[in-house]
Design an enzyme around this catalytic site. Structure first.
Site, short mmCIF file in Angstrom:
data_model
loop_
_atom_site.label_atom_id
_atom_site.label_comp_id
_atom_site.label_asym_id
_atom_site.label_seq_id
_atom_site.Cartn_x
_atom_site.Cartn_y
_atom_site.Cartn_z
N ASP A 84 0.82 -1.22 0.00
CA ASP A 84 0.00 0.00 0.00
C ASP A 84 0.86 1.27 0.00
OD1 ASP A 84 -2.36 1.43 -0.01
OD2 ASP A 84 -2.70 1.25 2.14
N ASN A 131 -11.05 -2.92 -4.90
CA ASN A 131 -10.29 -1.99 -5.74
C ASN A 131 -10.95 -1.69 -7.09
OD1 ASN A 131 -7.06 -3.09 -4.48
ND2 ASN A 131 -8.20 -1.26 -3.93
C1 IPE Z 1 -5.38 -2.70 0.20
O1 IPE Z 1 -5.07 -1.38 -0.05
C2 IPE Z 1 -5.39 -3.47 -1.09
C3 IPE Z 1 -4.09 -3.64 -1.72
C4 IPE Z 1 -2.94 -3.22 -1.28
C5 IPE Z 1 -4.10 -4.40 -2.93
P1 IPE Z 1 -6.20 -0.26 -0.24
O2 IPE Z 1 -5.49 1.01 -0.45
O3 IPE Z 1 -7.16 -0.68 -1.26
O4 IPE Z 1 -6.93 -0.30 1.17
P2 IPE Z 1 -7.84 0.79 1.89
O5 IPE Z 1 -8.87 1.22 0.89
O6 IPE Z 1 -6.95 1.93 2.26
O7 IPE Z 1 -8.39 0.10 3.08
C1 IPE Z 2 -1.69 0.12 -3.25
O1 IPE Z 2 -1.46 1.49 -3.31
C2 IPE Z 2 -1.98 -0.49 -4.59
C3 IPE Z 2 -3.34 -1.02 -4.73
C4 IPE Z 2 -4.26 -0.96 -3.83
C5 IPE Z 2 -3.67 -1.67 -5.97
P1 IPE Z 2 -2.64 2.53 -3.32
O2 IPE Z 2 -3.02 2.81 -4.72
O3 IPE Z 2 -3.75 2.11 -2.44
O4 IPE Z 2 -1.90 3.79 -2.71
P2 IPE Z 2 -2.55 4.88 -1.76
O5 IPE Z 2 -3.10 4.16 -0.58
O6 IPE Z 2 -3.58 5.58 -2.55
O7 IPE Z 2 -1.39 5.75 -1.41
MG MG Z 3 -4.13 2.41 -0.49
#
Ligand code: IPE
Ligand code: IPE
Ligand code: MG
Length: 237
Positions: free
Chosen positions: A14, A62
């Site tokens: 993340d 997602n």
């Molecule tokens: C969790 O991250 C999913 C992945 C890393 C694939 P998210 O960014 O989607 O989670 P939330 O929305 O902050 O809980």
């Molecule tokens: C994790 O990074 C990747 C996925 C969830 C696919 P994010 O895209 O959630 O990154 P932030 O949380 O917006 O920084």
């Molecule tokens: Mg995220």
């Protein structure tokens, strides 16, 4: 004392979006940088003797993201599959057995058939099992397991009274694998976001403010060192 390497590590990758934002780049650039780190950490985990590693790459939630971001992520998965094909021999030498875990329905068809090719090509590797969680949700995983068990009940293979915790473990995507000993979440969020909710009943958690594209081998080492100072009791004394 010798450092104990967790048998199974789960990683919630993340912080890609925030990493890109800090640099005034589109979010997709953050995902691209994150994908590089995934490759690096995956190799390092194999080198230090981790047996199972699960990377959370795309959750069932997602799909709520803007279509262009979802498309960019699917294209990164395609790039990874291309590379896995090209580097088949190298990955074999490194002993990487790849599994794609998650709900297949909803994932673009071309990806699904290539998941199966990559899994088949790496089937005989036996140093490290690498799970890549795509269209993965822990609740949906349990629902899928319950459906499989319900069919066995309907077919008279099993009595409802005889269903055990082991039956659930045997019917989830990680069947046959050790539960995660350590779950790592960077990016300053303190939640599981539907990751390995059944398997993490007794996992140790390690959180950090570092954003995934900045995550380095040294951070994995730090998490493992901290893990070594935990006292896992599993309900005992
Ligand atoms: C969790 O991250 C999913 C992945 C890393 C694939 P998210 O960014 O989607 O989670 P939330 O929305 O902050 O809980
Ligand atoms: C994790 O990074 C990747 C996925 C969830 C696919 P994010 O895209 O959630 O990154 P932030 O949380 O917006 O920084
Ligand atoms: Mg995220």
């Amino acid at each position: 004392m010798e450092r104990k390497i967790p048998e199974h590590i789960g990683i919630i990758m993340d912080g890609n979006g925030r990493w890109a934002k800090q640099r005034n780049l589109p979010r997709s650039e953050g995902h691209k940088a994150g994908a590089k780190v995934f490759r690096k950490i995956c190799e390092y985990a194999g080198e230090i003797g981790v047996k199972y590693i699960t990377f959370y790459a795309f959750s069932t939630e997602n799909w709520r993201r803007p279509p262009e971001e979802v498309e960019a992520l699917m294209n990164l998965f395609r790039d990874y599959l291309d590379e896995a094909e090209e580097r088949q021999e190298e990955n074999k030498q490194k002993g990487m057995r790849i599994h794609f875990i998650g709900h297949r329905e909803g994932v673009p068809m071309d990806l699904i058939s290539r998941f199966e090719t990559t899994e088949r090509d790496s089937r005989d590797a036996d140093k490290i099992d690498v799970n890549i969680a795509i269209n993965y949700g822990g609740r949906l995983e349990i629902v899928d397991a319950v459906k499989k068990i319900a069919h066995k009940v309907k077919d008279g293979e099993i009595n409802p009274e005889d269903i055990t915790e082991q039956d659930i473990s045997d019917n989830i995507y990680t069947a046959g694998q050790a539960d995660p000993d350590l779950i790592i979440r960077p990016s300053g969020e303190y939640r599981l976001s539907n990751f390995l909710i059944w398997q993490s009943a007794y996992s140790e958690f390690w959180f950090s403010d570092i954003l995934w594209p900045d995550f380095a081998e040294a951070d994995l080492d730090k998490a493992i060192d901290d893990f070594n100072n935990r006292n896992r009791r599993f309900g005992g004394v």
